[in-house]
Each structure stands twice: as C-alpha cells, then as structure tokens.
Motif scaffolding. Structure first.
Motif, PDB file in Angstrom:
ATOM      1  N   TYR A 140       0.715  -1.429  -0.028  1.00 32.63           N
ATOM      2  CA  TYR A 140       0.198   0.298   0.004  1.00 32.63           C
ATOM      3  C   TYR A 140       1.431   1.159   0.161  1.00 32.63           C
ATOM      4  O   TYR A 140       0.560   2.639  -1.052  1.00 32.63           O
ATOM      5  CB  TYR A 140      -0.796  -0.163   0.941  1.00 32.63           C
ATOM      6  CG  TYR A 140      -1.628  -1.032   1.351  1.00 32.63           C
ATOM      7  CD1 TYR A 140      -2.954  -0.881   0.209  1.00 32.63           C
ATOM      8  CD2 TYR A 140      -2.166  -2.247   1.865  1.00 32.63           C
ATOM      9  CE1 TYR A 140      -3.774  -2.070   0.358  1.00 32.63           C
ATOM     10  CE2 TYR A 140      -2.377  -3.051   1.327  1.00 32.63           C
ATOM     11  CZ  TYR A 140      -3.817  -3.130   0.732  1.00 32.63           C
ATOM     12  OH  TYR A 140      -4.606  -4.254   1.174  1.00 32.63           O
ATOM     13  N   PRO A 180      -1.619  -2.233  -5.915  1.00 34.53           N
ATOM     14  CA  PRO A 180      -2.728  -2.973  -5.224  1.00 34.53           C
ATOM     15  C   PRO A 180      -3.101  -3.525  -5.909  1.00 34.53           C
ATOM     16  O   PRO A 180      -4.258  -3.013  -6.523  1.00 34.53           O
ATOM     17  CB  PRO A 180      -2.815  -2.685  -3.915  1.00 34.53           C
ATOM     18  CG  PRO A 180      -2.362  -1.535  -3.485  1.00 34.53           C
ATOM     19  CD  PRO A 180      -1.407  -0.419  -4.961  1.00 34.53           C
ATOM     20  N   TRP A 184      -6.565  -1.789  -5.908  1.00 29.70           N
ATOM     21  CA  TRP A 184      -7.051   0.066  -5.844  1.00 29.70           C
ATOM     22  C   TRP A 184      -7.634  -0.663  -7.106  1.00 29.70           C
ATOM     23  O   TRP A 184      -8.408   0.775  -7.729  1.00 29.70           O
ATOM     24  CB  TRP A 184      -5.209   0.508  -5.932  1.00 29.70           C
ATOM     25  CG  TRP A 184      -5.189   0.301  -4.380  1.00 29.70           C
ATOM     26  CD1 TRP A 184      -5.377  -0.294  -3.539  1.00 29.70           C
ATOM     27  CD2 TRP A 184      -4.584   1.560  -3.992  1.00 29.70           C
ATOM     28  NE1 TRP A 184      -5.617   0.385  -2.575  1.00 29.70           N
ATOM     29  CE2 TRP A 184      -3.783   1.265  -2.874  1.00 29.70           C
ATOM     30  CE3 TRP A 184      -3.254   2.504  -4.425  1.00 29.70           C
ATOM     31  CZ2 TRP A 184      -2.914   2.127  -1.802  1.00 29.70           C
ATOM     32  CZ3 TRP A 184      -2.410   3.175  -4.091  1.00 29.70           C
ATOM     33  CH2 TRP A 184      -2.039   2.255  -2.209  1.00 29.70           C
TER      34      TRP A 184
END
Length: 357
Positions: A6, A54, A57
């Motif tokens: 992240y 990620p 996302w």
C-alpha cells in the motif's frame, strides 16, 4: 518501508499524479492517463523503483469508472439508445475480424502457439482473457504484454486521431478539471457514493464478467436513465480514476524486460496501430449508415479495454454512454465465444495436468 504494497501503491499514485500534472500544465491530450502512464514507466526504467498498485485499487477504480459511465445514461440518451443496435452489431463483427487478423499475425510472425495467439489477439477484456489464458495453459505473460502494448498504442494515438477527424479541441477537456460541471452536493453526490459502494458489494459476489465495472455501470445507468438521479462526478475523482488506470498500465508495461518487449511488444504495438486504422475506417463507413458522429464511433470500435476507453470517452467528453454500450457488448461477446474457441484450439490446463504420461 516501500515493501508494504500500500505504501508502494501510494508512491506509484504520487508518481502518476506528478506525471499527469506535467502533462496537464503542458496542455497535452489525456494528461491524467498518459501522463501517469509515462511517469510510472520512466521512473521504473531510470530508477529501478518497482512501481506497482495493489490489485484492490484497480478494482476500486473500475467501480468509480463504471459509476461515472452510468451517469451519462440520461433519459434523453436512453431514448435514443435503440439507434445504436446497427452500430453495435457492426462492432461485434468488426471485433471478430480484428481478432482473426491479430491471431494470424501472432501465429505467423510472433511464433506463438495457438492458445497464446488466441488470447493475445482477443480485442479487449484483459481480466477475463488472463483468467482463461491461465486455465488453458497459454503463456499468460505474453498475452498480458500484447494486450498492454496494444492498449498503450491505442491510448496514445486516439486523441490525435480524434482531433484530426472531428475538429474537437482537446484542450477544452483539460479545462473541465478547473471548471467543474456542478458544485459538490453532499446529498446527491453522497447518494451516488452509496450506489457505488452497494454496487461494489454486489459485484464482489457476482459471476458477471468484469463485474466491478459492469455492476456499478448498470446500477448508475438505471438510476440516471430513469431520472431518479441526476448528478455528475467531480472532476477530481474522475482524474484520480484516470491516474490509477494510467499508472496501472505503465507499471504493468514496465514489468517486462527489454528482451520481452522486443519479442512481443513491438509486434503487438504494430497490430494495435493497424487495428486503430481499421476502427477509423469502420467508423467513417458507419457514419454514412447511422448518421452518428465519427469520434464516438471510433472510440467504440477501438479494440481495447472497456474501463480504459471508457475513461477516454469521459475525459474527452465524447458520448461516454454510447462508447460504454459498445465496449460492454464486446465484453459479453468475448465471454461467450472465447471459451468455445479455446476448447477447440487448446486443452484446458487441468486436463493436461491429469493426463497419463
């Protein structure tokens, strides 16, 4: 610190946003998509920093894009949607022709086996195509590289072609970022956020192809088409979704070695350019049949991904509803026909693994 996916994703978004800002200041076409794509790719090549996002996302971005595309289905647009039938049928036939052409090129000049060439040649639907490619034992990396290289060419060339054929001033689209269509309304925009969140929850449990895009799109389109909701997405949110799409493509493309790009990427890029010209010719011919404008037809016929080209339509304000309807139809065609072709050309991986030796 940057081993955390992240944190790495946040750094990638920041790099993409910086690239988008540079393109925006230079008043280049599609700044938030192409600028973020270029920045993430160049950063990886120069610094070695592994730009990456990620997986979740990209899913969130697809939900946002689907919701935004749905807002373009106003009652007036829905009333005229029946006129798209001829164009959609033409696009489906064109997609089959595009796929056959690309398949032959990858087989003859790319040295690919039949399964890998089939999935690499599929005009769009990378998420579904990648899943099926793995299931049928195709070279997934080569498939993804071909789709990515083709998509980069389409995204880079589309704005210039559109400006040349339609006379649209693309700098007007950039100014929308500074001049929002409407002020932020906590009630109406908050309701749209709730629709997006509810759609995301349903999509996670849905078996629809590309559900994270389609469920929000259909939900938002139904509400806007019925006149129950009338709201536009704030440009800042639209730009963020574009940055995620662009940064994701740039990071994915940068993940390949120069040797891999020289082996497959150049050929896929060349195929992409030929298909873009084919889409332009088809759009030009269809204008004379349907009377529609050439710019949305061209975007609708381009053999790329629904979220990526949907973002282009949104960013350039070129009939997003029409473009989305065509690309969603192509996704369903891919889901319907690709497994049938794959079974004829290849043997599913699980069957191969269990076969007697």
């Amino acid at each position: 610190m940057l081993r955390n996916p992240y944190v790495r994703g946040g750094a990638t978004i920041a790099i993409g946003a910086a690239g988008g800002a540079v393109f925006f200041v230079l008043n280049l076409a599609l700044p938030w998509v192409l600028g973020s794509l270029a920045a993430t790719f160049i950063t990886r090549q120069i610094t070695g920093f592994r730009t990456d996002l990620p997986r979740s996302w990209r899913g969130y971005a697809m939900v946002a894009i689907g919701t935004m595309l749905g807002t373009s289905f106003t009652p007036e647009v829905v009333a005229h949607a029946g006129g798209w039938a001829v164009s959609i049928v033409a696009m489906l036939l064109l997609s089959l022709g595009f796929g056959l052409f690309a398949y032959m090129v990858f087989r003859l000049f790319g040295g690919m086996d039949r399964g890998t060439a089939l999935f690499a040649a599929t005009p769009g639907g990378l998420t579904v195509v990648s899943m099926l490619a793995e299931q049928y034992g195709a070279a997934v990396n080569r498939v993804a590289l071909c789709h990515t290289a083709r998509l980069v060419v389409l995204l880079a060339s589309a704005p210039f072609i559109i400006e040349a054929i339609s006379g649209i001033d693309l700098s007007d689209a950039n100014s929308a970022f500074l001049n929002p269509v409407e002020p932020l309304d906590p009630v109406r925009h908050g309701g749209l956020v709730l629709v997006a969140v509810a759609s995301w929850a349903v999509a996670r449990r849905s078996s629809l192809p590309s559900a994270l895009l389609l469920v929000p799109l259909l939900s938002s389109a139904a509400l806007h088409g019925a006149g129950l909701v009338t709201v536009h997405v704030p440009p800042v949110l639209s730009s963020l979704a574009q940055i995620v799409i662009g940064a994701g493509i740039g990071a994915r493309f940068a993940d390949y070695t120069l040797r891999q790009i020289l082996r497959d990427g150049w050929l896929a890029a060349l195929v992409g350019l030929v298909l873009a010209l084919g889409a332009l010719a088809a759009a030009w011919a269809m204008v004379r049949v349907t009377g529609d404008e050439i710019a949305p037809l061209f975007l609708a016929y381009l053999p790329g991904g629904a979220p990526e080209l949907g973002v282009v339509a949104l960013a350039l304000m070129i009939n997003p509803a029409m473009v989305a309807a065509h690309h969603v139809s192509r996704v369903f065609l891919i889901v319907a026909i690709l497994p049938v072709l794959a079974r004829r050309l290849t043997v599913p991986k699980q069957v191969t693994d269990s076969a007697p030796k």
